[in-house]
Design a protein around this motif. Sequence first.
Motif, mmCIF file in Angstrom:
data_model
loop_
_atom_site.group_PDB
_atom_site.id
_atom_site.type_symbol
_atom_site.label_atom_id
_atom_site.label_comp_id
_atom_site.label_asym_id
_atom_site.label_seq_id
_atom_site.Cartn_x
_atom_site.Cartn_y
_atom_site.Cartn_z
ATOM 1 N N ARG A 38 0.810 -1.220 0.000
ATOM 2 C CA ARG A 38 0.000 0.000 0.000
ATOM 3 C C ARG A 38 0.844 1.272 0.000
ATOM 4 N NH1 ARG A 38 -4.262 -0.047 4.523
ATOM 5 N NH2 ARG A 38 -4.841 1.818 3.392
ATOM 6 N N ARG A 39 2.144 1.138 0.236
ATOM 7 C CA ARG A 39 3.035 2.290 0.324
ATOM 8 C C ARG A 39 3.217 2.911 -1.062
ATOM 9 N NH1 ARG A 39 7.135 -0.205 2.664
ATOM 10 N NH2 ARG A 39 6.107 -0.019 4.654
ATOM 11 N N THR A 40 3.114 4.228 -1.131
ATOM 12 C CA THR A 40 3.289 4.959 -2.385
ATOM 13 C C THR A 40 4.654 5.632 -2.367
ATOM 14 O OG1 THR A 40 0.929 5.425 -2.423
ATOM 15 C CG2 THR A 40 2.321 6.743 -3.887
ATOM 16 N N ASN A 41 5.527 5.255 -3.307
ATOM 17 C CA ASN A 41 6.856 5.869 -3.371
ATOM 18 C C ASN A 41 6.740 7.358 -3.629
ATOM 19 O OD1 ASN A 41 8.237 3.491 -2.936
ATOM 20 N ND2 ASN A 41 8.361 3.000 -5.116
ATOM 21 N N GLY A 42 7.495 8.134 -2.850
ATOM 22 C CA GLY A 42 7.521 9.573 -3.035
ATOM 23 C C GLY A 42 6.421 10.320 -2.307
ATOM 24 N N GLU A 43 5.454 9.624 -1.754
ATOM 25 C CA GLU A 43 4.352 10.267 -1.026
ATOM 26 C C GLU A 43 4.794 10.551 0.412
ATOM 27 O OE1 GLU A 43 0.583 11.870 -0.724
ATOM 28 O OE2 GLU A 43 1.494 11.017 -2.525
ATOM 29 N N PRO A 44 4.664 11.796 0.874
ATOM 30 C CA PRO A 44 5.057 12.115 2.253
ATOM 31 C C PRO A 44 4.290 11.244 3.253
ATOM 32 C CG PRO A 44 4.597 14.122 1.026
ATOM 33 C CD PRO A 44 4.172 12.965 0.158
ATOM 34 N N GLY A 45 5.008 10.709 4.233
ATOM 35 C CA GLY A 45 4.402 9.864 5.236
ATOM 36 C C GLY A 45 4.305 8.403 4.842
ATOM 37 N N HIS A 46 4.728 8.053 3.646
ATOM 38 C CA HIS A 46 4.669 6.664 3.188
ATOM 39 C C HIS A 46 6.045 6.001 3.204
ATOM 40 C CE1 HIS A 46 0.541 6.340 1.130
ATOM 41 N NE2 HIS A 46 0.519 7.374 1.949
ATOM 42 N N GLU A 47 6.983 6.574 3.947
ATOM 43 C CA GLU A 47 8.318 5.997 4.005
ATOM 44 C C GLU A 47 8.279 4.694 4.782
ATOM 45 O OE1 GLU A 47 7.592 9.029 5.317
ATOM 46 O OE2 GLU A 47 8.319 10.354 3.749
ATOM 47 N N ALA A 48 9.121 3.745 4.382
ATOM 48 C CA ALA A 48 9.173 2.452 5.066
ATOM 49 C C ALA A 48 9.932 2.566 6.379
ATOM 50 C CB ALA A 48 9.834 1.409 4.173
ATOM 51 N N THR A 49 10.935 3.420 6.410
ATOM 52 C CA THR A 49 11.754 3.586 7.608
ATOM 53 C C THR A 49 12.012 5.068 7.846
ATOM 54 O OG1 THR A 49 13.857 3.530 6.412
ATOM 55 C CG2 THR A 49 12.948 1.406 7.131
ATOM 56 N N PRO A 50 12.344 5.446 9.063
ATOM 57 C CA PRO A 50 12.672 6.858 9.343
ATOM 58 C C PRO A 50 13.843 7.357 8.511
ATOM 59 C CG PRO A 50 12.342 5.680 11.383
ATOM 60 C CD PRO A 50 12.329 4.656 10.279
ATOM 61 N N ASP A 51 14.774 6.458 8.172
ATOM 62 C CA ASP A 51 15.939 6.858 7.372
ATOM 63 C C ASP A 51 15.543 7.351 5.999
ATOM 64 O OD1 ASP A 51 17.608 6.166 9.438
ATOM 65 O OD2 ASP A 51 17.979 4.145 8.648
ATOM 66 N N GLU A 52 14.487 6.782 5.421
ATOM 67 C CA GLU A 52 14.040 7.199 4.090
ATOM 68 C C GLU A 52 13.539 8.636 4.100
ATOM 69 O OE1 GLU A 52 11.270 4.526 2.321
ATOM 70 O OE2 GLU A 52 12.578 2.803 2.587
ATOM 71 N N SER A 53 12.851 9.047 5.142
ATOM 72 C CA SER A 53 12.322 10.419 5.188
ATOM 73 C C SER A 53 13.464 11.420 5.364
ATOM 74 C CB SER A 53 11.311 10.576 6.320
ATOM 75 O OG SER A 53 11.899 10.346 7.567
ATOM 76 N N ALA A 54 14.547 11.019 6.007
ATOM 77 C CA ALA A 54 15.678 11.918 6.213
ATOM 78 C C ALA A 54 16.448 12.166 4.921
ATOM 79 C CB ALA A 54 16.607 11.327 7.254
#
Length: 57
Positions: A38-54
């Motif tokens: 269900r995760r959408t790549n590039g969508e804010p808040g849809h990161e798999a891990t905290p490292d991805e958002s950083a």
Amino acid sequence: MNSSERVLGTSARGHLFAFRQLTDGVPHVHEADLKRRRRTNGEPGHEATPDESATDP
């Protein structure tokens, strides 16, 4: 033996053992796979891990 194994019978313990072998002991494999789908790549808040958002710009 954990509490769920104490409640379950001997055959259930065998099923738990087989399940842990098939999933490499990782709990909630099915739920994690559903979330991944269900995760959408590039969508804010849809990161798999905290490292991805950083690393996002």
